[in-house]
Design a protein around this motif. Structure first.
Motif, PDB file in Angstrom:
ATOM      1  N   VAL A  61       0.849  -1.198   0.000  1.00  0.00           N
ATOM      2  CA  VAL A  61       0.000   0.000   0.000  1.00  0.00           C
ATOM      3  C   VAL A  61       0.886   1.250   0.000  1.00  0.00           C
ATOM      4  N   ALA A  62       0.527   2.207  -0.830  1.00  0.00           N
ATOM      5  CA  ALA A  62       1.283   3.460  -0.903  1.00  0.00           C
ATOM      6  C   ALA A  62       1.296   4.140   0.464  1.00  0.00           C
ATOM      7  N   GLY A  63       2.484   4.565   0.898  1.00  0.00           N
ATOM      8  CA  GLY A  63       2.624   5.272   2.159  1.00  0.00           C
ATOM      9  C   GLY A  63       2.972   4.389   3.340  1.00  0.00           C
ATOM     10  N   VAL A  64       2.968   3.068   3.160  1.00  0.00           N
ATOM     11  CA  VAL A  64       3.328   2.166   4.259  1.00  0.00           C
ATOM     12  C   VAL A  64       4.843   2.060   4.323  1.00  0.00           C
ATOM     13  N   GLU A  65       5.408   2.422   5.488  1.00  0.00           N
ATOM     14  CA  GLU A  65       6.844   2.290   5.703  1.00  0.00           C
ATOM     15  C   GLU A  65       7.169   0.904   6.248  1.00  0.00           C
ATOM     16  N   SER A  66       6.319   0.402   7.151  1.00  0.00           N
ATOM     17  CA  SER A  66       6.490  -0.951   7.676  1.00  0.00           C
ATOM     18  C   SER A  66       5.151  -1.481   8.151  1.00  0.00           C
ATOM     19  N   ALA A  67       5.045  -2.795   8.131  1.00  0.00           N
ATOM     20  CA  ALA A  67       3.843  -3.476   8.626  1.00  0.00           C
ATOM     21  C   ALA A  67       4.298  -4.707   9.381  1.00  0.00           C
ATOM     22  N   SER A  68       3.836  -4.867  10.616  1.00  0.00           N
ATOM     23  CA  SER A  68       4.186  -6.049  11.395  1.00  0.00           C
ATOM     24  C   SER A  68       2.952  -6.531  12.154  1.00  0.00           C
ATOM     25  N   ILE A  69       2.925  -7.826  12.411  1.00  0.00           N
ATOM     26  CA  ILE A  69       1.769  -8.434  13.060  1.00  0.00           C
ATOM     27  C   ILE A  69       2.210  -9.192  14.302  1.00  0.00           C
ATOM     28  N   ASP A  70       1.477  -8.980  15.382  1.00  0.00           N
ATOM     29  CA  ASP A  70       1.618  -9.777  16.600  1.00  0.00           C
ATOM     30  C   ASP A  70       0.531 -10.836  16.503  1.00  0.00           C
ATOM     31  N   LEU A  71       0.925 -12.072  16.181  1.00  0.00           N
ATOM     32  CA  LEU A  71      -0.024 -13.149  15.916  1.00  0.00           C
ATOM     33  C   LEU A  71      -0.610 -13.730  17.190  1.00  0.00           C
ATOM     34  N   VAL A  72      -1.934 -13.815  17.211  1.00  0.00           N
ATOM     35  CA  VAL A  72      -2.667 -14.539  18.244  1.00  0.00           C
ATOM     36  C   VAL A  72      -3.516 -15.546  17.477  1.00  0.00           C
ATOM     37  N   ALA A  73      -2.978 -16.745  17.297  1.00  0.00           N
ATOM     38  CA  ALA A  73      -3.642 -17.756  16.475  1.00  0.00           C
ATOM     39  C   ALA A  73      -5.039 -18.052  16.995  1.00  0.00           C
ATOM     40  N   GLY A  74      -6.021 -17.905  16.124  1.00  0.00           N
ATOM     41  CA  GLY A  74      -7.401 -18.171  16.487  1.00  0.00           C
ATOM     42  C   GLY A  74      -8.065 -17.049  17.260  1.00  0.00           C
TER      43      GLY A  74
END
Length: 104
Positions: A61-74
Motif C-alpha cells: 500500500v502506498a505510504g506504508v513504511e512498515s507493517a508487522s503483526i503480533d499473531l494470536v492464532a485463532g
C-alpha cells in the motif's frame, strides 16, 4: 473446506507442538516493543503464512513504511502499520488478502 462447515470446526494444534515450518514459534512476527504506528485488530490469522500474506499485502500500500503483526492464532491479532498510508487502503489490502479488520 476439507469437509468442515466453518473455521470453528478445525482443531488447532498449539504452535509449539507442530512440525509445520510456518507455524513454528520462530515464524511468528511480533511488533517490536518500541513500534509506533497505527494498530488494527485482525481476525482469522492462524499461522506464520497468514502473517506473511497480510504483511506483504499491506506493505504494498502506498505510504506504508512498515507493517508487522503480533499473531494470536485463532484470536484477534494486532497489525501495526507505520507511515502515511490511508487507513481505508490498509483495510482494503487486509480484506483483499482474505482477512478481516476488527478494530481502528
Amino acid at each position: 473446506m476439507c469437509g468442515t462447515d466453518t473455521r470453528k470446526d478445525l482443531t488447532l494444534t498449539p504452535a509449539a507442538e507442530t512440525s509445520c515450518a510456518c507455524c513454528s514459534t520462530g515464524a511468528t512476527t511480533a511488533a517490536p516493543a518500541d513500534a509506533t504506528g497505527t494498530a488494527y485488530g485482525l481476525d482469522g490469522l492462524t499461522c506464520g503464512h497468514c502473517v506473511q500474506t497480510v504483511e506483504t499485502a499491506v506493505s504494498a500500500v502506498a505510504g506504508v513504511e512498515s507493517a508487522s503483526i503480533d499473531l494470536v492464532a485463532g484470536g484477534t491479532s494486532t497489525l501495526t502499520v507505520s507511515g502515511t498510508a490511508d487507513p481505508a487502503a490498509v483495510r482494503a489490502a487486509v480484506a483483499a488478502a482474505g482477512y478481516a479488520v476488527t478494530g481502528n
